[in-house]
Each structure stands twice: as structure tokens, then as C-alpha cells.
Write a protein that holds these residues in place. Structure first.
Motif, mmCIF file in Angstrom:
data_model
loop_
_atom_site.group_PDB
_atom_site.id
_atom_site.type_symbol
_atom_site.label_atom_id
_atom_site.label_comp_id
_atom_site.label_asym_id
_atom_site.label_seq_id
_atom_site.Cartn_x
_atom_site.Cartn_y
_atom_site.Cartn_z
ATOM 1 N N ALA A 140 26.887 31.610 40.162
ATOM 2 C CA ALA A 140 28.038 32.018 40.978
ATOM 3 C C ALA A 140 29.182 32.513 40.098
ATOM 4 N N LYS A 141 29.446 31.790 39.013
ATOM 5 C CA LYS A 141 30.520 32.184 38.095
ATOM 6 C C LYS A 141 30.194 33.521 37.433
ATOM 7 N N THR A 142 28.961 33.666 36.964
ATOM 8 C CA THR A 142 28.564 34.918 36.309
ATOM 9 C C THR A 142 28.640 36.090 37.277
ATOM 10 N N ARG A 143 28.172 35.886 38.495
ATOM 11 C CA ARG A 143 28.209 36.961 39.496
ATOM 12 C C ARG A 143 29.648 37.424 39.724
ATOM 13 N N ALA A 144 30.551 36.466 39.896
ATOM 14 C CA ALA A 144 31.953 36.815 40.132
ATOM 15 C C ALA A 144 32.548 37.550 38.935
ATOM 16 N N GLU A 145 32.196 37.104 37.720
ATOM 17 C CA GLU A 145 32.733 37.744 36.511
ATOM 18 C C GLU A 145 32.216 39.172 36.371
ATOM 19 N N VAL A 146 30.941 39.381 36.650
ATOM 20 C CA VAL A 146 30.368 40.726 36.509
ATOM 21 C C VAL A 146 30.964 41.672 37.553
ATOM 22 N N ILE A 147 31.094 41.207 38.785
ATOM 23 C CA ILE A 147 31.692 42.060 39.824
ATOM 24 C C ILE A 147 33.125 42.413 39.452
ATOM 25 N N ASP A 148 33.891 41.418 39.028
ATOM 26 C CA ASP A 148 35.281 41.684 38.629
ATOM 27 C C ASP A 148 35.339 42.646 37.444
ATOM 28 N N PHE A 149 34.382 42.518 36.529
ATOM 29 C CA PHE A 149 34.313 43.409 35.366
ATOM 30 C C PHE A 149 34.137 44.860 35.813
ATOM 31 N N PHE A 150 33.249 45.097 36.762
ATOM 32 C CA PHE A 150 33.028 46.460 37.247
ATOM 33 C C PHE A 150 34.215 46.969 38.060
ATOM 34 N N VAL A 151 34.801 46.100 38.857
ATOM 35 C CA VAL A 151 35.977 46.521 39.634
ATOM 36 C C VAL A 151 37.113 46.925 38.690
ATOM 37 N N THR A 152 37.295 46.146 37.634
ATOM 38 C CA THR A 152 38.344 46.472 36.663
ATOM 39 C C THR A 152 38.060 47.794 35.969
ATOM 40 N N ARG A 153 36.792 48.029 35.583
ATOM 41 C CA ARG A 153 36.447 49.304 34.948
ATOM 42 C C ARG A 153 36.728 50.467 35.903
ATOM 43 N N THR A 154 36.356 50.282 37.179
ATOM 44 C CA THR A 154 36.572 51.345 38.162
ATOM 45 C C THR A 154 38.056 51.605 38.348
ATOM 46 N N LYS A 155 38.833 50.531 38.383
ATOM 47 C CA LYS A 155 40.282 50.668 38.526
ATOM 48 C C LYS A 155 40.866 51.473 37.368
ATOM 49 N N VAL A 156 40.454 51.140 36.150
ATOM 50 C CA VAL A 156 40.943 51.856 34.967
ATOM 51 C C VAL A 156 40.536 53.325 35.029
ATOM 52 N N MET A 157 39.308 53.600 35.449
ATOM 53 C CA MET A 157 38.835 54.982 35.516
ATOM 54 C C MET A 157 39.601 55.772 36.574
ATOM 55 N N CYS A 158 39.901 55.147 37.704
ATOM 56 C CA CYS A 158 40.699 55.817 38.740
ATOM 57 C C CYS A 158 42.095 56.135 38.209
ATOM 58 N N LYS A 159 42.673 55.173 37.510
ATOM 59 C CA LYS A 159 44.004 55.389 36.945
ATOM 60 C C LYS A 159 43.984 56.511 35.912
ATOM 61 N N ASP A 160 42.944 56.517 35.049
ATOM 62 C CA ASP A 160 42.828 57.576 34.044
ATOM 63 C C ASP A 160 42.648 58.945 34.688
ATOM 64 N N ALA A 161 42.066 58.958 35.895
ATOM 65 C CA ALA A 161 41.865 60.232 36.599
ATOM 66 C C ALA A 161 43.122 60.701 37.310
ATOM 67 N N GLY A 162 44.202 59.903 37.249
ATOM 68 C CA GLY A 162 45.480 60.331 37.819
ATOM 69 C C GLY A 162 45.865 59.679 39.125
#
Length: 692
Positions: free
Chosen positions: A520-542
Motif C-alpha cells: 500500500a505504501k509503495t503503491r501510494a509513493e509510485v502514484i505520487d511520483f508519477f503525478v509529481t512528474r506530470t505536474k512538473v512537465m505541465c509546468k515546463d510546458a507553460g
């Protein structure tokens, strides 16, 4: 006031190419910083480097630093002195910190209040007395990936320091480092102008170097190499490949670079060109040449640092070297072809993937299971599903082949050749060859769904596995490049790869049954990791940060959905800025007033006027939003929400939400609950409300 030129040179043995790049950048920051700290006036600074020297040139250096007075405002006089006029600890501490006594301070009135001021006079200083320590201090303060000692010296540097030159015009400055003292001699080219050469004045240094076959800076050496390459391209009708990393290295391996054309035997062109290119670029720093159709030729370019008079000997020597390398490549390739690629899978047991996650063969078995789950989610046809499973099994097999052991950069690529040679389908071979893609920002995605799913599975297995054993990135540290791999997965999903990331994470975690971890902990960490990457990529795209936060607040985790909603919401706000701002403000107000415990079961029969209008608008928007989300049309969903702006504004204008009558108040709050619920699956518009 006279102005002078300062020249300072640190002469060394050959400094590694990329270390030299770092040293030049450091000096470009350190020198002006230290001259400014010493208040030494100057007009301009140049930094020059070669493999065997670091040079600082400073123009317009004045004889003395300017004399000046410094004033510091201290505590109020009422705090600085007691009732008897004696200085307090506050006054004494202030004065001591400024290097003066309390008696030397002044009392001044500022805006009606009396303050203590410290006035410090700084006399002019002779620049000749300041420069030696400043220049000597640069040497130990340069940071290197690795340093070394030499001889009996206790000091360290990237490579042994052999001499120092320090001139202010024609005057030698007494710069000392370890047991060396600066002079006025510089080293010439190690082959074409051996020995030390005297420099009369600081302004002559670069001319003396050029006269002794030393091209003193990177830009000039790059220009010389490119000019030589262009000449060879014109002579051969071919095009050279000059990768930035290899070019940078070659620029900093020579002091007098000359591009020369060499040739290898055509028989080696039967070997996959990736091995040939690897042997030339990575191992020998040669540049390959391609014909007009983009095919590799047997011509190549070497960059010599030797005597042009012996160019033929230099070319012949390099041709012998490359022949030996290509002989090895040809032998390894032909030996590897004697067995099918699948025969190497078993040998993957000899390669550890990660201590707690097992061998690379264990990884391959996990990839097969994950590939089957991905094929089902993507609804692949029978042949594509079989190809995906096969590619997952074989994609790592070439790691234990002779060619890849010797030429590591061609992993994956060689597997594709071996797969094709032994009858695997074209799609399987291509997926194996491309499964490391995208390897960096801007790199191409693998071709086709099967290829992308193979790469997806490989990257996701690595990410999930390392998070499971507590090896995820921390802060700026990411030793396994998991962020880069996550970005590759997000890019594939955003470009339309038809699988759910959340389902894939679950399927991947299912394959680690032999590993003990908190699922459960690993699943939550991996999902949050991808959400954070997506957030950064959206921000980098403007994308605007508040738009991203609004989408993420709705609990969305699928990168493609996040990206689409962010784009849709941002585009409509750009199209209707006032309407969207007002809607966001109204949403925030409704969200703050509502009472979720009451539910959204509004008694429509008791509503009339603007309240009935709002309920009707909410019902219509709810249906439109559901239909739009089902069709993945996020623009339509946001526009349906935008249509609520008028009804909610009118409601707030005409209705007292917290009515005195409890029943009426309850219906109003339920109506606001229904209004807010329509937004729940799209975005939290309150995140975009302007702060008052």
C-alpha cells in the motif's frame, strides 16, 4: 590613472576534457567575484583553457583600489546609551562588529529619531600587493571530480601543476603555490614547440602561445576542427556526424587540432553500423562519415594533435588502431549470431539487476507477466499480444552477448539485429531495439503500440521495484535515473498509449511476490511520483500553476487525463478570462458555505425563481459533464461548467444563503452541494480563485 593588463597561467599536465570545461566555468565566476571583493577596479576578464593550461586575462586593472568611507546605521541612541550617557551592550556590540570603537561612532537624527552610526574609512591599497594572494588562492579553490598529489607535494590539483606565469604588464608578480613561484615563461605545444617560451608582457601571452602552435581557447579549437571537417566533407561528398559530447572531448584533447581523413576496410561495413560508430566515437573519438543517402561509409575523421608534416604516419597509425577495434567487433558479432537470442536469456541469471530484486533474468520474467497485463488493458490483438510478450522476454538478452559486453552503448540495438537474424517478427526486433527509448528529453518514442508497451513495461518495472525496496529518488539525488524513466512513460501516455497507469502499477507490483515490501505504501509513493512528474512537465510546458493544482485537486492520477484537462482548462481560461475568474470565485464561495453532511438531495418542488434556475442549470451541466468525460472531451466538460457562471452569480445576488428559516437554509446548502459536486470529477475551481 594608469591601467594595466594582468595575465595569470596555471600550466599543468593534461587535464581531462570535461574537467576542463568545468574549470573554465568556475574561473569565469571566481575571478570577477574575488576582484570585486578586493575592490580592484578592472574593465574586462577573459578565461582561456587548453588541455595543459588555465589562463586568466584581466584588462584595465588600475594601480590602486579606491579609497572610500563606509557608513553603517546602528541602534537608536535611546537603546545605545543608558540614562547616564554610557554606552550599552547594544552600542558596544554594534561598534565592535564594524571594527571601530563607540567613541568613533556618530549620533545622527534620521526621521526625527537619533541613531548611532559607524563610519569606517578604507584607504586606497596598492593592487600589486593584493593580486598575488588572490591569484594563488584560485588554484586550491578550483573543484575537481578527482584530484591528485604528485612528487613530494602535499597540495592537490586535477593533474600535476608544472609552472605558473603571473604578469602585470611586464612585471612578474610574486605568486607562490606550494614550492612553485610564478615567472614569465609559458609552455609551447608538446610536439611542435617543446619547452618554455618567454613572454615579455601580459598582452603578448596569447600571441606567444599561437606562435608556438597552441590554440588557446575552446572556441578557436572548435572552429578549427569544424573548418577541417567541412573541407573533408567537400572532398568526399559525405556528411560527418559530430555529437556534442564527443566534439567537446576532442576539442579539449588537443592544443593544435587538425582534422584528417582516414579509411577502414569496406568488409567491416557488413557489421551493424551501430557497433562501428560506437567503436569510433566512444572508444577512439573518431567522427564517422555518411553518404548522401545517410549510409555509413568507410571514411572517417580523426583529429590530430601532432605534427602536420607527419600526417600520413598519423593517419596510418589510427587506421591500424581502428582496424583492430573493428576486427574485434566483427568477431563478436559473428560469434553472437551462432545462437538465437533466446539462448542468452538463461545467462541473464549471471547479471544482478538489484540486490533485493534479483537478477536481470528475474526482471525479464516480471516483464513477461506485466506485458500480458498491459496487452489485456490495451486490448491488443492476438499477434500483437504475442509479439509484446516475446519482446518483453528477449529485450534484455543481448546484455550478455559479446558485442554488448565490449560495446555497451549498443545494448538493445544488437538485440534487435540478433532477433531479426533468427526469425523473430519485425515488430519484436524493432521493440527490442527501441525499448530504452525515450532515453532523454526530446528523444523519439518507440514505434508502435507494441514497442511503446515494451519500453513502458521495462521502465515501470524498474520504478516500482526500486520504490518497493526503498531506493526511490530523494531530493536532488536520483542515482537510477527514475525521474527520466518516469518522464518517458508519461510522454508515451500523453501521446496516446492506450493503457491505465494506475492499473499498470498494480500489475507491476503483483510481479514482486518474491520481495517483501509494504504494498500500500509503495503503491501510494509510485502514484505520487508519477503525478509529481506530470505536474512538473505541465509546468515546463507553460501551464499556469493554479490550473495544474485545480486539476490535481480533483484526484486525477492518469498523466494523459491530467495533461488533457490542464490544457483544456488553461485554454478556456485564456478564451474567457473574466467568466472563468468569476466562476472560480463563485465556486470558492459555494465550497466554503456548503455543508457536505446535508447531501445534495434537493427538493425541486419547493424551489422557484433563481434557485430553480440554478438547480436546472446544475442538472444540465451534470449530464453534459458526464457525457464529455465519457468521451474524454475535457474541453466540452470545462465549457459545460463555465455555463454555470450566470446562474450561480444570480443565485448569490438574489438569495440569502443562510436564511433565517432552517428548512430554506437547508435547501440552499443542498443546492450549493449539488453545484460543487458537478465540478468534483473535473477540477477544483477554487484553486483558481483570485486571492483578495
Amino acid at each position: 590613472m594608469a591601467k594595466h593588463v594582468l595575465a595569470f597561467e596555471i600550466g599543468t599536465e593534461e587535464i581531462p576534457a570535461f574537467d576542463l570545461v568545468g574549470a573554465e566555468k568556475q574561473l569565469a565566476g571566481m575571478v570577477p567575484e574575488r576582484l570585486k571583493a578586493a575592490r580592484i577596479p578592472y574593465e574586462g576578464i577573459e578565461i582561456h583553457t587548453t588541455p595543459r593550461r588555465l589562463i586568466v586575462l584581466v584588462a584595465g586593472v588600475e594601480d590602486t583600489t579606491p579609497a572610500q568611507n563606509e557608513e553603517f546605521k546602528g541602534p537608536k541612541a535611546a537603546i545605545a546609551f543608558d540614562a547616564d550617557g554610557n554606552p550599552t551592550k547594544a552600542a558596544m556590540g554594534f561598534a565592535r562588529g564594524k571594527g571601530v570603537s563607540v567613541e568613533q561612532c556618530e549620533r545622527r537624527v534620521v526621521d526625527g529619531d537619533e541613531y548611532l552610526f559607524a563610519v569606517r574609512s578604507i584607504p586606497a591599497q596598492d593592487v600589486r600587493e593584493l593580486l598575488p594572494d588572490i591569484l594563488a588562492g584560485l588554484i586550491p579553490d578550483l573543484k575537481w571530480p578527482r584530484s591528485m598529489r604528485w612528487g613530494a607535494r602535499t597540495v592537490t590539483f586535477s593533474r600535476p601543476v608544472r609552472y605558473l606565469l603571473a604578469l602585470l604588464d611586464d612585471e612578474v608578480l610574486p605568486v607562490k603555490y606550494s614550492d612553485m613561484e610564478a615567472g614569465r615563461a609559458t609552455a609551447g605545444h608538446p610536439v611542435l614547440a617543446r619547452g618554455m617560451h618567454e613572454v615579455a608582457t601580459a598582452t603578448d601571452l596569447l600571441d606567444v602561445l599561437r606562435a608556438n602552435f597552441v590554440v588557446p581557447n575552446m572556441a578557436e579549437r572548435e572552429a578549427a576542427i569544424r573548418a577541417g571537417v567541412a573541407t573533408i566533407e567537400e572532398q568526399t561528398g559525405s556528411r560527418a556526424e559530430l555529437p556534442e559530447k564527443t566534439l567537446t572531448e576532442v576539442i579539449n584533447l588537443s592544443e593544435y587540432p587538425q582534422a584528417l581523413r582516414a579509411v577502414f576496410d569496406e568488409e567491416f561495413l557488413r557489421v551493424p553500423e551501430e557497433i562501428i560508430v560506437d567503436a569510433m566515437l566512444m572508444h577512439q573519438r573518431y567522427f564517422p562519415l555518411y553518404d548522401a543517402e545517410g549510409k555509413l561509409t568507410n571514411d572517417f575523421i580523426i583529429v590530430s594533435n601532432g605534427d602536420p608534416a607527419y600526417a600520413e604516419n598519423i593517419i596510418a597509425g589510427n587506421e591500424r588502431v581502428v582496424r583492430a577495434r573493428l576486427d574485434d567487433a566483427k568477431f563478436f558479432y559473428e560469434e553472437d549470431l551462432k545462437k538465437p537470442l533466446e539462448a542468452y536469456v538463461e545467462k541473464l541469471d549471471q547479471v544482478v539487476f538489484q540486490e533485493k530484486l534479483g537478477t536481470v533474468r528475474d526482471k525479464a520474467m516480471r516483464l513477461v507477466k506485466l506485458a500480458d497485463a498491459l496487452a489485456a488493458d490495451a486490448q491488443l490483438g492476438e499477434q500483437d499480444a504475442a509479439d509484446l510478450s516475446r519482446a518483453a522476454l528477449l529485450c534484455k538478452a543481448d546484455l550478455v552477448t559479446n558485442a554488448v559486453i565490449e560495446f555497451t552503448s549498443v545494448q538493445g540495438v544488437m538485440g534487435s539485429y540478433y532477433a531479426a537474424a533468427h526469425g523473430e517478427t519485425e515488430q519484436v526486433a524493432r521493440a527490442i531495439g527501441q525499448h530504452y527509448q525515450p532515453r532523454f528529453a526530446g528523444d523519439a518514442l518507440p514505434d508502435g503500440t507494441v514497442g511503446q508497451l515494451t519500453a513502458f513495461a521495462d521502465k515501470l518495472d524498474t520504478i516500482c521495484g526500486l520504490f518497493a525496496v526503498g531506493q526511490g529518488p530523494t531530493g536532488s539525488k536520483d542515482p537510477f535515473a527514475l525521474r527520466r524513466q518516469a518522464i518517458g512513460i508519461v510522454n508515451m501516455l500523453v501521446e496516446g498509449l492506450p493503457v491505465s497507469l494506475e492499473k499498470a502499477i498494480d500489475a507491476s507490483l503483483d510481479t514482486f511476490e518474491a520481495v517483501e515490501f509494504d504494498r500500500a505504501k509503495t503503491r501510494a509513493e509510485v502514484i505520487d511520483f508519477f503525478v509529481t512528474r506530470t505536474k512538473v512537465m505541465c509546468k515546463d510546458a507553460g501551464a499556469a500553476p493554479d490550473v495544474i493544482d485545480a486539476v490535481l485537486a480533483a484526484g486525477v492520477v492518469e498523466p494523459a487525463v491530467i495533461s488533457s484537462r490542464v490544457k483544456a482548462l488553461g485554454a478556456i481560461r485564456d478564451e474567457l478570462p473574466e467568466d472563468m475568474d468569476d466562476l472560480a470565485t463563485a465556486y470558492a464561495r459555494a465550497n466554503n458555505l456548503r455543508d457536505a453532511k446535508l447531501g445534495a438531495d434537493v427538493a425541486a418542488e419547493v424551489l422557484s425563481g433563481v434557485r430553480a434556475d440554478l438547480l436546472a442549470a446544475v442538472g444540465a451541466a451534470h449530464g453534459q459533464v458526464e457525457a464529455a468525460l465519457a468521451a474524454s472531451d475535457y474541453t466540452a466538460a470545462v465549457k459545460a461548467l463555465a455555463a454555470l457562471r450566470g446562474p450561480i452569480d444570480t443565485f448569490f445576488d438574489d438569495v440569502k444563503v443562510m436564511a433565517d428559516d432552517a428548512a430554506e437554509r437547508g435547501q440552499n446548502l443542498k443546492l450549493l452541494n449539488a453545484f460543487v459536486d458537478v465540478f468534483a470529477r473535473v477540477a477544483d475551481f477554487g484553486k483558481m480563485a483570485k486571492k483578495k
